[in-house]
Design a protein around this motif. Structure first.
Motif, PDB file in Angstrom:
ATOM      1  N   GLU A 144       0.631  -1.268   0.037  1.00 38.76           N
ATOM      2  CA  GLU A 144       0.088  -0.355  -0.450  1.00 38.76           C
ATOM      3  C   GLU A 144       0.840   1.550  -0.259  1.00 38.76           C
ATOM      4  N   LYS A 145       0.254   2.482  -1.048  1.00 40.60           N
ATOM      5  CA  LYS A 145       1.306   3.599  -1.171  1.00 40.60           C
ATOM      6  C   LYS A 145       1.196   4.119   0.548  1.00 40.60           C
ATOM      7  N   GLY A 146       1.902   4.899   0.898  1.00 40.12           N
ATOM      8  CA  GLY A 146       1.934   5.618   2.239  1.00 40.12           C
ATOM      9  C   GLY A 146       1.733   7.122   2.218  1.00 40.12           C
ATOM     10  N   ASP A 147       1.815   7.967   2.518  1.00 36.28           N
ATOM     11  CA  ASP A 147       1.726   9.079   1.974  1.00 36.28           C
ATOM     12  C   ASP A 147       3.036  10.485   0.867  1.00 36.28           C
ATOM     13  N   ILE A 148       3.897   9.846   0.833  1.00 34.22           N
ATOM     14  CA  ILE A 148       5.292  10.219  -0.418  1.00 34.22           C
ATOM     15  C   ILE A 148       5.514   8.942  -1.119  1.00 34.22           C
ATOM     16  N   PRO A 149       4.282   8.039  -2.062  1.00 34.61           N
ATOM     17  CA  PRO A 149       4.981   7.369  -2.295  1.00 34.61           C
ATOM     18  C   PRO A 149       5.823   7.342  -3.910  1.00 34.61           C
ATOM     19  N   GLU A 150       5.989   8.991  -3.723  1.00 33.89           N
ATOM     20  CA  GLU A 150       6.584   9.555  -5.985  1.00 33.89           C
ATOM     21  C   GLU A 150       7.781   8.594  -5.636  1.00 33.89           C
ATOM     22  N   GLY A 151       8.079   8.006  -6.483  1.00 31.99           N
ATOM     23  CA  GLY A 151       9.589   8.223  -7.367  1.00 31.99           C
ATOM     24  C   GLY A 151      10.524   6.843  -5.951  1.00 31.99           C
ATOM     25  N   TYR A 152       9.337   6.533  -5.452  1.00 30.90           N
ATOM     26  CA  TYR A 152       9.639   4.905  -5.667  1.00 30.90           C
ATOM     27  C   TYR A 152       8.223   3.159  -5.549  1.00 30.90           C
ATOM     28  N   SER A 153       9.108   2.943  -5.287  1.00 28.70           N
ATOM     29  CA  SER A 153       8.141   1.399  -5.295  1.00 28.70           C
ATOM     30  C   SER A 153       8.755   0.278  -4.155  1.00 28.70           C
ATOM     31  N   VAL A 154       8.104  -1.062  -4.530  1.00 30.96           N
ATOM     32  CA  VAL A 154       8.728  -1.077  -2.754  1.00 30.96           C
ATOM     33  C   VAL A 154       8.266  -3.226  -3.534  1.00 30.96           C
ATOM     34  N   SER A 155       8.776  -3.531  -3.242  1.00 35.20           N
ATOM     35  CA  SER A 155       8.714  -5.044  -3.667  1.00 35.20           C
ATOM     36  C   SER A 155       8.949  -6.464  -2.042  1.00 35.20           C
ATOM     37  N   ARG A 156       7.985  -7.135  -2.533  1.00 38.64           N
ATOM     38  CA  ARG A 156       7.953  -7.910  -1.336  1.00 38.64           C
ATOM     39  C   ARG A 156       7.513  -9.945  -1.818  1.00 38.64           C
ATOM     40  N   GLU A 157       8.382 -10.012  -1.736  1.00 36.69           N
ATOM     41  CA  GLU A 157       8.042 -11.511  -2.401  1.00 36.69           C
ATOM     42  C   GLU A 157       7.881 -12.473  -1.685  1.00 36.69           C
ATOM     43  N   LYS A 158       9.003 -12.263  -0.576  1.00 38.75           N
ATOM     44  CA  LYS A 158       8.867 -13.369   1.030  1.00 38.75           C
ATOM     45  C   LYS A 158       8.637 -12.235   2.477  1.00 38.75           C
ATOM     46  N   LYS A 159       7.970 -13.422   3.123  1.00 38.53           N
ATOM     47  CA  LYS A 159       7.606 -12.437   4.271  1.00 38.53           C
ATOM     48  C   LYS A 159       8.605 -11.854   4.605  1.00 38.53           C
ATOM     49  N   GLU A 160       9.957 -11.981   5.049  1.00 45.04           N
ATOM     50  CA  GLU A 160      10.768 -11.795   5.402  1.00 45.04           C
ATOM     51  C   GLU A 160      11.127 -10.348   4.789  1.00 45.04           C
ATOM     52  N   ARG A 161      11.256  -9.953   3.935  1.00 49.21           N
ATOM     53  CA  ARG A 161      11.874  -9.249   3.265  1.00 49.21           C
ATOM     54  C   ARG A 161      11.231  -8.391   2.316  1.00 49.21           C
ATOM     55  N   PHE A 162      11.741  -6.813   2.569  1.00 53.46           N
ATOM     56  CA  PHE A 162      10.691  -6.354   1.881  1.00 53.46           C
ATOM     57  C   PHE A 162      11.707  -4.788   1.446  1.00 53.46           C
ATOM     58  N   SER A 163      11.179  -4.575  -0.058  1.00 48.06           N
ATOM     59  CA  SER A 163      13.450  -4.251  -0.332  1.00 48.06           C
ATOM     60  C   SER A 163      11.728  -2.689  -0.987  1.00 48.06           C
ATOM     61  N   LEU A 164      13.060  -1.861  -1.163  1.00 50.20           N
ATOM     62  CA  LEU A 164      12.806  -0.474  -1.713  1.00 50.20           C
ATOM     63  C   LEU A 164      13.809  -0.448  -2.795  1.00 50.20           C
TER      64      LEU A 164
END
Lengths: 113, 111
Positions: free
Chosen positions: B56-76
């Motif tokens: 879900e987007k937060g308050d300032i998502p512009e210029g960023y994306s994320v990936s969560r392919e596994k539960k333990e890992r969250f990439s910006l």
């Protein structure tokens, strides 16, 4: 629009005295609040939490007070120690909204020996 | 002891470069967050994830994306870094009815 506000950017207190850090919020749906302490170049560390079903929570030298009608929280540190010098952030969330936490801008506390 | 680990403490990148910031938690938490901290602005939410592949987007998502392919890992991901993305980036995971656990932070400088 900031949903959590910390209007005092800095606070200076003598060692041994009480430090009072304040926080206001605008979202009446917020029902859970956290306080964090942060040193430079480190991640924030958790201090204390409070749920909206309470108006006070204590943990050692730290006490958080919640005034729901005024949408105001305060963190009391007694007695203050030089090692408490850091930036303090408050955060609030509505737990039925994916636990999306909103943070204030922080208050830098300086405890003088 | 619970842990949130961010891959890089300090990075220096050039304008236009693609930047990956990785975060791993060992607590089996559902929720993970990316914040950036700037002086006088506090911590601002960029993106959060409440489950694998969910974001879900937060308050300032512009210029960023994320990936969560596994539960333990969250990439910006910064697709094309800009100087206004110079900041301290903080990853956190959340224990329900508990607290946010933060990593040590990644200080990014974009030249």
């Amino acid at each position: 629009d900031q949903q959590v506000k910390q209007n005092s950017p800095s606070l200076s207190v003598q060692e041994g005295r009480i430090s009072i850090l304040n926080c206001d919020y605008t979202n009446s749906m917020f029902d859970y609040f956290l306080w964090y302490k942060k040193y430079p170049a480190e991640g924030p560390t958790f201090l204390i939490s409070i749920s909206s079903i309470k108006d006070k929570n204590e943990d050692g030298r730290f006490t958080v007070f919640l005034n729901k009608s005024a949408k105001h929280l305060s963190l009391h540190i007694v007695p203050s120690q030089p090692g408490d010098s850091a930036v303090y952030f408050c955060a609030g969330t509505a737990r039925n909204n994916f636990n999306k936490f909103y943070f204030g801008s922080g208050t830098k506390l300086n405890v003088k020996p | 002891d619970v842990k949130v680990t961010q891959s890089s403490r300090y990075l220096v990148k050039r304008t236009g470069e693609k930047v990956f910031l990785e975060c791993v938690q060992d607590m089996d938490h559902e929720n993970m967050f990316w914040y950036r901290q700037d002086p006088g602005l506090g911590l601002r939410l960029i993106y959060f994830s409440y489950d694998v592949k969910m974001k879900e987007k937060g308050d300032i998502p512009e210029g960023y994306s994320v990936s969560r392919e596994k539960k333990e890992r969250f990439s910006l991901i910064l697709e094309s870094a800009s100087t206004n993305q110079t900041s301290m980036y903080l990853c956190a995971s959340y224990r329900l009815l508990g607290e946010l656990f933060f990593g040590e932070g990644s200080r990014l400088t974009v030249l």
